[in-house]
Motif scaffolding. Structure first.
Motif, PDB file in Angstrom:
ATOM      1  N   TYR A 195       0.839  -1.204   0.000  1.00 23.94           N
ATOM      2  CA  TYR A 195       0.000   0.000   0.000  1.00 23.94           C
ATOM      3  C   TYR A 195       0.872   1.252   0.000  1.00 23.94           C
ATOM      4  O   TYR A 195       0.645   2.189  -0.789  1.00 23.94           O
ATOM      5  N   MET A 196       1.875   1.298   0.876  1.00 20.09           N
ATOM      6  CA  MET A 196       2.740   2.466   0.969  1.00 20.09           C
ATOM      7  C   MET A 196       3.493   2.708  -0.332  1.00 20.09           C
ATOM      8  O   MET A 196       3.695   3.856  -0.742  1.00 20.09           O
ATOM      9  N   SER A 197       3.897   1.639  -0.980  1.00 21.38           N
ATOM     10  CA  SER A 197       4.597   1.744  -2.265  1.00 21.38           C
ATOM     11  C   SER A 197       3.706   2.419  -3.304  1.00 21.38           C
ATOM     12  O   SER A 197       4.134   3.349  -4.000  1.00 21.38           O
ATOM     13  N   ARG A 198       2.467   1.954  -3.412  1.00 21.20           N
ATOM     14  CA  ARG A 198       1.548   2.525  -4.397  1.00 21.20           C
ATOM     15  C   ARG A 198       1.204   3.982  -4.059  1.00 21.20           C
ATOM     16  O   ARG A 198       1.196   4.842  -4.939  1.00 21.20           O
ATOM     17  N   TYR A 199       0.927   4.255  -2.793  1.00 22.75           N
ATOM     18  CA  TYR A 199       0.502   5.594  -2.379  1.00 22.75           C
ATOM     19  C   TYR A 199       1.603   6.625  -2.595  1.00 22.75           C
ATOM     20  O   TYR A 199       1.341   7.747  -3.035  1.00 22.75           O
ATOM     21  N   ALA A 203       9.415   2.292  -4.844  1.00 18.87           N
ATOM     22  CA  ALA A 203       9.595   0.905  -5.255  1.00 18.87           C
ATOM     23  C   ALA A 203       9.298  -0.029  -4.085  1.00 18.87           C
ATOM     24  O   ALA A 203       9.528   0.319  -2.926  1.00 18.87           O
ATOM     25  N   LEU A 204       8.780  -1.206  -4.394  1.00 23.35           N
ATOM     26  CA  LEU A 204       8.521  -2.231  -3.377  1.00 23.35           C
ATOM     27  C   LEU A 204       9.645  -3.247  -3.409  1.00 23.35           C
ATOM     28  O   LEU A 204       9.937  -3.832  -4.451  1.00 23.35           O
ATOM     29  N   ILE A 205      10.295  -3.445  -2.245  1.00 25.40           N
ATOM     30  CA  ILE A 205      11.397  -4.413  -2.148  1.00 25.40           C
ATOM     31  C   ILE A 205      11.076  -5.402  -1.041  1.00 25.40           C
ATOM     32  O   ILE A 205      11.367  -5.158   0.136  1.00 25.40           O
ATOM     33  N   PRO A 206      10.452  -6.541  -1.384  1.00 27.65           N
ATOM     34  CA  PRO A 206      10.113  -7.534  -0.363  1.00 27.65           C
ATOM     35  C   PRO A 206      11.207  -8.571  -0.189  1.00 27.65           C
ATOM     36  O   PRO A 206      11.896  -8.940  -1.144  1.00 27.65           O
ATOM     37  N   ALA A 229       6.122  -4.541  10.545  1.00 28.47           N
ATOM     38  CA  ALA A 229       7.020  -3.397  10.390  1.00 28.47           C
ATOM     39  C   ALA A 229       7.507  -3.297   8.959  1.00 28.47           C
ATOM     40  O   ALA A 229       7.596  -4.298   8.238  1.00 28.47           O
ATOM     41  N   VAL A 230       7.815  -2.076   8.557  1.00 28.88           N
ATOM     42  CA  VAL A 230       8.395  -1.813   7.242  1.00 28.88           C
ATOM     43  C   VAL A 230       9.539  -0.820   7.396  1.00 28.88           C
ATOM     44  O   VAL A 230       9.621  -0.099   8.399  1.00 28.88           O
ATOM     45  N   THR A 231      10.412  -0.796   6.396  1.00 26.59           N
ATOM     46  CA  THR A 231      11.456   0.221   6.307  1.00 26.59           C
ATOM     47  C   THR A 231      11.188   1.050   5.064  1.00 26.59           C
ATOM     48  O   THR A 231      10.997   0.499   3.979  1.00 26.59           O
ATOM     49  N   ALA A 232      11.158   2.368   5.225  1.00 22.12           N
ATOM     50  CA  ALA A 232      10.931   3.270   4.098  1.00 22.12           C
ATOM     51  C   ALA A 232      12.209   4.059   3.826  1.00 22.12           C
ATOM     52  O   ALA A 232      12.811   4.611   4.748  1.00 22.12           O
ATOM     53  N   GLN A 252       5.558   9.112   2.528  1.00 23.65           N
ATOM     54  CA  GLN A 252       5.630   7.720   2.990  1.00 23.65           C
ATOM     55  C   GLN A 252       5.044   7.584   4.393  1.00 23.65           C
ATOM     56  O   GLN A 252       4.348   6.611   4.695  1.00 23.65           O
ATOM     57  N   MET A 253       5.311   8.559   5.257  1.00 24.66           N
ATOM     58  CA  MET A 253       4.763   8.531   6.615  1.00 24.66           C
ATOM     59  C   MET A 253       3.240   8.658   6.591  1.00 24.66           C
ATOM     60  O   MET A 253       2.542   7.949   7.332  1.00 24.66           O
ATOM     61  N   ILE A 254       2.733   9.546   5.754  1.00 23.58           N
ATOM     62  CA  ILE A 254       1.289   9.704   5.629  1.00 23.58           C
ATOM     63  C   ILE A 254       0.670   8.403   5.116  1.00 23.58           C
ATOM     64  O   ILE A 254      -0.395   7.975   5.592  1.00 23.58           O
ATOM     65  N   ALA A 255       1.334   7.758   4.168  1.00 25.01           N
ATOM     66  CA  ALA A 255       0.847   6.472   3.650  1.00 25.01           C
ATOM     67  C   ALA A 255       0.782   5.426   4.761  1.00 25.01           C
ATOM     68  O   ALA A 255      -0.168   4.645   4.847  1.00 25.01           O
ATOM     69  N   PHE A 256       1.792   5.425   5.615  1.00 26.39           N
ATOM     70  CA  PHE A 256       1.833   4.499   6.754  1.00 26.39           C
ATOM     71  C   PHE A 256       0.650   4.723   7.680  1.00 26.39           C
ATOM     72  O   PHE A 256      -0.034   3.787   8.098  1.00 26.39           O
TER      73      PHE A 256
END
Length: 263
Positions: A195-199, A203-206, A229-232, A252-256
């Motif tokens: 979600y955060m990646s799209r918003y 890039a999404l790195i899983p 948890a995630v790292t941005a 990114q924080m707002i997306a979180f």
């Protein structure tokens, strides 16, 4: 023009002196969650120059002199933590966190947000990446470290999500604006990161399994403890602030917060 009676003037002066000596109530709910890390972050040119110039920011800077400050907003049952400044030379995220504190101050929210804008203020003050000669984002599994303190706070307060915000230098790892996450054992990390990646247009790195690629990282230690948890990351040279990097980190924080239903 009428003259003010001397007695009345004396009363006004006395009242003014009294009011000037009364402590002003704090605008922020503040805790020092780790001592021995305090520093004057305003000595860092980029922190001082790019942070909002408000009384709220001044209060944040003053609190950071005492240790690792944590600011609380709201009092709802759904709780999240925003962390920045794990590395003291990754400045955009810390500035974005100060901007977030200004935004949340006085705002009605759905839940509780804990914001730690400077994990190690003394390191941020001098743009140092390390704490006691060690990488703080490789020792979150070691009790007694500032990064492990975040894990303890999250666990003890029933936090449902941790967002760890950084910057990455060009040519470094990951080297691009991105959201990092893991699928195992906490799949919610992957959903949140997606979600955060799209918003935020990051890039999404899983990674598949927490603790394999980055043992001791705050994100991984939280996920291994069952706390999603995630790292941005935003792309910016260490010890500096690239154009647009603060805005991107703030997004990114707002997306979180949006993913977690806080705002």
């Amino acid at each position: 023009m009428r003259k003010v009676p001397l007695k009345f003037l004396t009363i006004l002066i006395t009242l003014a002196l009294f009011l000037s000596s009364v402590p002003v109530a704090s605008a922020l709910k503040t805790e020092i969650i780790y001592t021995g890390t305090g520093g004057d972050v305003s000595k860092n040119y980029y922190i001082r120059h790019y942070s909002p110039h408000t009384s709220v920011t001044s209060e944040v800077f003053q609190a950071a002199k005492k240790g690792t400050p944590m600011f609380t907003f709201g009092n709802g049952s759904r709780k999240v933590i925003v962390v920045a400044g794990v590395h003291g030379n990754e400045l955009p995220a810390s500035i974005a966190a100060v901007k977030l504190i200004n935004y949340l101050s006085g705002k009605r929210i759905n839940g509780t947000v804990y914001v730690v804008p400077f994990l190690i203020p003394s390191s941020t003050a001098r743009s140092s990446r390390y704490w006691n000669g060690k990488n703080p984002n490789s020792i979150a599994n070691v009790r007694g470290t500032p990064s492990n303190r975040i894990v303890q706070v999250a666990a003890s307060r029933g936090v449902c999500a941790v967002g760890d915000f950084h910057s990455t230098r060009p040519g470094g790892v990951p080297g691009k604006t991105s959201i990092l996450c893991t699928r195992i054992p906490t799949y919610e990390s992957y959903r949140m990161a997606s979600y955060m990646s799209r918003y935020s247009g990051s890039a999404l790195i899983p990674s598949q399994v927490a603790g394999k690629d980055y043992p001791g990282a705050l994100e991984d230690v939280c996920n291994l403890a069952g706390i999603p948890a995630v790292t941005a990351e935003v792309r910016s040279p260490h010890g500096s602030v690239a154009s647009g990097s603060v805005t991107k980190s703030y997004t990114q924080m707002i997306a979180f917060l949006k993913y977690n239903g806080i705002i």
